[in-house]
Enzyme design. Structure first.
Site, PDB file in Angstrom:
ATOM      1  N   HIS A 180      62.671  -7.802  36.689  1.00  0.00           N
ATOM      2  CA  HIS A 180      62.436  -8.137  38.104  1.00  0.00           C
ATOM      3  C   HIS A 180      62.580  -9.641  38.336  1.00  0.00           C
ATOM      4  O   HIS A 180      61.857 -10.224  39.146  1.00  0.00           O
ATOM      5  CB  HIS A 180      61.044  -7.674  38.544  1.00  0.00           C
ATOM      6  N   ASP A 198      56.922  -5.112  33.833  1.00  0.00           N
ATOM      7  CA  ASP A 198      57.254  -3.712  34.086  1.00  0.00           C
ATOM      8  C   ASP A 198      58.758  -3.493  34.229  1.00  0.00           C
ATOM      9  O   ASP A 198      59.509  -4.391  34.606  1.00  0.00           O
ATOM     10  CB  ASP A 198      56.531  -3.197  35.335  1.00  0.00           C
ATOM     11  N   GLU A 199      59.164  -2.299  33.913  1.00  0.00           N
ATOM     12  CA  GLU A 199      60.492  -1.745  34.207  1.00  0.00           C
ATOM     13  C   GLU A 199      61.656  -2.540  33.616  1.00  0.00           C
ATOM     14  O   GLU A 199      62.670  -2.750  34.270  1.00  0.00           O
ATOM     15  CB  GLU A 199      60.668  -1.587  35.729  1.00  0.00           C
ATOM     16  N   VAL A 200      61.535  -2.964  32.375  1.00  0.00           N
ATOM     17  CA  VAL A 200      62.696  -3.526  31.671  1.00  0.00           C
ATOM     18  C   VAL A 200      63.506  -2.349  31.134  1.00  0.00           C
ATOM     19  O   VAL A 200      62.987  -1.515  30.399  1.00  0.00           O
ATOM     20  CB  VAL A 200      62.256  -4.453  30.529  1.00  0.00           C
TER      21      VAL A 200
END
EC number: 3.2.1.52
Length: 846
Positions: free
Chosen positions: A428, A514-516
């Site tokens: 992000h 988060d969300e790699v």
């Protein structure tokens, strides 16, 4: 002469067609198109101007959270994915010119069904072939109504059924302080607040309550029309007092409030306790008093003792996706403080925007805080979430200066709210990456190679291919680069400096995590180099622990502790040949704070928060199923918001049981009855684990929040349910083992809660601080014995109706009893005390 030629050249390139003369209409046509989980959609382009839109020489760009098939059904355009949520639309040979007053329709397939208004495209703009670096926004955008054909769709009849047991309670039976205090008793009689009240401290307190005494005085003055005056004699028998008294023995935020017929007395051991006593007094004041100041106000005599269940009661706001002005941040802080929420988690950076000035790295806001039309992101970021092709936009472009942020910090501190900044890393982070690329380009052009490379976040020769959950292909910091840690250290230093200048505490910085996505870093030269010199790094997964280990040391060097989303605290391993995540033992001794969002029902991680707490991590419950207020309220096309995690009306936060949220999980993410077998084998929270639950956090992510009004609509009144669970002790229904008894106790508390909100807190927010744009639920409507009956979720709101086909307004018929109609169209709508209306309930007429 050169200046004149340049001006003439620009004038020649300016398009003769005004893009604002184009209006766009989106309509969903069919779900499950071609018997696949996809939807058929159409956009209609209408020319409202005086010139012809040609068949070629331009492209149209727009944003969509849904992937779209390249070939359109009508064949008159091609739609191509660009990056993130940006798509291009190019007319084909069969596209026809659009003459003034005419339209062209383009049908396309989206790779998901349509449920809510949020599922469609947005932010259309045109780019002319002879001016490829400039975007021109189109004009009006309209969404046509659509009725999805899916189970769980909420209709007026279903709403009526949900509301049928909500009874109208007399206001005298309601507890008049919210959230519900530990103990509350009305002792009879009342106290009159007027200009003659003496505000001060009952005992010598060495000035510890000076700020709170000033706040108490201003709070009283704000609802009294006459200026407060000090009585001539403090020994007068008719003296009215409002006092804050220091008394030992109260908890960090505990207080007692006693109102008698001669005074108001707040007792506490801390300034925070005094502050919350004042907030309770403000809630005790009748809501009508906030509409306009009055000469005198009656409040009931009460005895209250109170303290919070959780010391950590947080709200997270994402301003990276869509910006919110400073004035709105103040308004949000005001309403959080009123309902005793004490942490503001400020999500300041995202792929789509960097919102905090970092003086040491000016490109972060010079580049990363602007959005407009660009395909290379060298000078600003691309349009996202409907921000359009022009740089001058209110949601995509914007940031807080250093002075702004210090002002926000000071404002929050007066409200006893701790501000936690979040700097997303390593995922992000596209705004940061592109900003540092721009810095690199500038310094390389100046011949300063070493300086240019100092803060690079992305290896130029990295050929890794990946795609995130939001479809970005270039948004992850390369944690193999030494320059990544120069960047983190510099950002930390500038943030610490702001807090120091503001004179407010900074305990932690949230560094995301988060969300790699999979496959990131695999072909990075920097990764291959670090792998050769660090034997502990055997694969890209090991870079995770390397990165957060180093970030943790940088944070600790400033006297802070590290916090982040749950992924930060997890280690990837394998079980029976399948990848799984377990609490990372290496970070256990570091006392990291994990904020856990992922308890998606049926996703397999329902117990993740409990696993981390049981393992020793300090855990904040930010459960998507109950605490994400950017989720749509329920499954209805006219309700904005995503729903990938859940549909979440106000009952979701209110029914949340922190130490056993399996128990309160009754429906799946589609709102259908839940198969409780998903909890078999899941970890329950141990007593040790309970000691590691710091508290609760609600959240509004910014993808759909394109105005201050939408922010308030999504936040309020859901935040009331959150505030009740975060502050008040476990209700009896939360621990009752009998399901039948628990449900009965819950229903009773639920009705009381709705009455408190409808008759006291919503009317208060209609006027408090100038009034808030809270969501007014639409009425429930059912047809019984040839008559239409209507009801409402919040007793105290009024319902109006029409039978002439027009939407009800404040002059329409007031609903009191069932409506009998013949063949007319009947419409119902709820209104608050200020005359704001809900969405319209329009039952199907037989």
């Amino acid at each position: 002469m050169a200046l004149c030629l340049n001006h003439a050249a620009r004038a020649a390139n300016e398009p003769k067609f005004n893009a604002h003369d184009l209006s766009i209409t989106w309509e969903a046509l069919q779900n499950d198109y071609q018997n696949k989980p996809q939807s058929l959609n159409a956009i209609t382009i209408t020319n409202n101007g005086k010139n012809v839109l040609p068949v070629s020489g331009w492209k149209m760009y727009f944003n969509s959270a849904r992937l779209i098939t390249e070939q359109t059904v009508t064949g008159n355009a091609m739609i191509k994915f660009v990056n993130g949520d940006l798509f291009s639309l190019t007319p084909t040979a069969t596209f026809t010119e659009i003459r003034p007053g005419q339209s062209v329709r383009i049908e396309f397939i989206a790779e998901d069904p349509v449920i809510t208004v949020t599922d469609g495209p947005e932010g259309f703009y045109i780019v002319w072939d002879n001016q490829p670096d400039k975007g021109y926004n189109t004009g009006a955008f309209t969404i046509k109504p659509f009725k999805p054909n899916y189970k769980g769709l909420i209709t007026p009849a279903i709403i009526y059924d949900q509301n049928k047991n909500i009874t109208n309670m007399p206001e005298q039976q309601l507890t008049k302080i919210f959230p519900t205090p530990v103990s509350y008793e009305e002792t009879g009689g009342s106290f009159t607040i007027d200009k003659s009240i003496l505000v001060g401290s009952g005992v010598i307190d060495d000035g510890v309550f000076n700020k709170e005494i000033s706040l108490l005085k201003s709070s009283i003055q704000s609802v009294i029309s006459d200026k407060l005056v000090v009585p001539e004699s403090s020994k007068s028998k008719n003296l009215k007092a409002a006092q804050i008294n220091f008394v030992k023995g109260y908890g960090a935020e505990g207080y007692s409030l006693k109102v008698t017929n001669y005074g108001i007395f707040i007792s506490t051991s801390t300034p925070a306790g005094a502050f919350y006593g004042i907030q309770s007094l403000k809630i005790l004041i009748p809501p009508a008093a906030f509409a306009h100041p009055q000469k005198e106000i009656q409040i009931p005599c009460v005895e209250v003792k109170d303290e919070p269940r959780f010391g950590y009661r947080a709200f997270m706001l994402d301003v990276g996706r869509n910006f919110q002005p400073k004035k709105e941040i103040f308004r949000v802080l005001d309403v959080l403080a009123l309902y005793k929420i004490n942490v503001f988690h400020f999500h300041l950076t995202e792929d789509e925007g960097w919102r905090l000035e970092i003086p040491s790295l000016p490109e972060l806001t010079a580049v990363g805080a602007k959005r407009g039309h660009t395909l290379d992101s060298k000078h600003f970021l691309p349009a996202s979430h409907g921000s359009g092709g022009e740089l001058d936009n209110k949601t995509g472009t914007g940031f807080y200066t250093r002075a702004d942020y210090i002002e926000i910090l000071k404002y929050a501190d007066k409200l006893h709210i701790l501000v936690i900044p979040e700097i997303e890393a390593p995922g992000h982070a596209r705004a940061a990456i592109k900003s540092m690329n721009a810095r690199y380009d500038r310094l390389i052009a100046e011949g300063k190679k070493a300086k240019a490379e100092k803060y690079l976040l992305y290896a130029p020769n990295d050929k890794s291919e990946y795609s995130t959950a939001q479809y970005w292909t270039d948004n992850v910091i390369d944690v193999s680069l030494p320059s990544a840690y120069n960047f983190v250290e510099t950002v930390i230093g500038d943030i610490v400096s702001m807090y120091k200048e503001a004179g407010v505490p900074l305990k932690t910085i949230n560094f995301g995590g988060d969300e790699v996505p999979a496959h990131v870093w695999e072909k990075s030269p920097a990764y291959l180099a670090i792998k050769a010199t660090h034997p502990e790094i055997k694969n890209t997964g090991d870079l995770w622990y390397y990165f957060y280990g180093r970030v943790n040391q940088l944070v600790k060097a400033k006297g802070l502790y590290l916090s982040g989303w749950e992924e930060m605290a997890l280690r990837k391993t394998v079980l029976d040949g399948n990848p799984v995540y377990v609490p990372n033992p290496d970070f256990m001794p570091e006392h990291l704070q994990a904020e856990v969002w992922n308890n998606t029902l049926g996703g397999g991680n329902e117990d993740l928060a409990y696993k981390l707490a049981n393992a020793g991590y300090k855990t904040v419950l930010t459960c998507v199923t109950n605490m994400y207020f950017d989720m749509a309220h329920y499954k209805s096309f006219d309700e904005p918001g995503y729903y990938w995690g859940a549909f979440s009306d106000i009952d979701k936060p209110f029914s949340f049981i922190p130490f056993d949220y399996f128990k309160n999980s009754k429906v799946d993410r589609d709102g259908l009855p839940l198969n409780r077998n998903i909890f078999i084998g899941k970890q329950r929270l141990t007593d040790y684990g309970k000691s590691n639950i710091l508290g609760l956090q609600s959240a509004v992510w910014g993808e759909n929040i394109k105005s201050t009004e939408r922010l308030e609509y999504m936040l309020l009144p859901r935040v009331f349910g959150f505030a009740e669970r975060a502050w008040s002790s476990d209700p009896a229904w939360a621990t009752e083992k009998s399901e039948m008894k628990s449900d009965s106790l819950y229903e009773k508390d639920w009705v009381t809660f709705l009455n408190v909100l409808g008759k006291r807190e919503l009317p208060r927010l209609s006027y408090y601080n100038g009034g808030y744009n809270y969501r007014i639920p639409k009425p429930g409507v059912t047809l019984q014995d040839g008559k239409y009956k209507a009801n409402i979720q919040f007793p105290g709101l009024i319902i109006r109706y029409t039978t002439n086909g027009k939407d009800p307004d404040t002059k329409s018929n007031l609903y009191n009893d069932a409506v009998t109609i013949d063949k007319s169209t009947v419409k119902f709508r709820a209104f608050d005390t200020k005359g704001r209306g809900s969405s319209v309930s329009e039952p199907v007429t037989p």
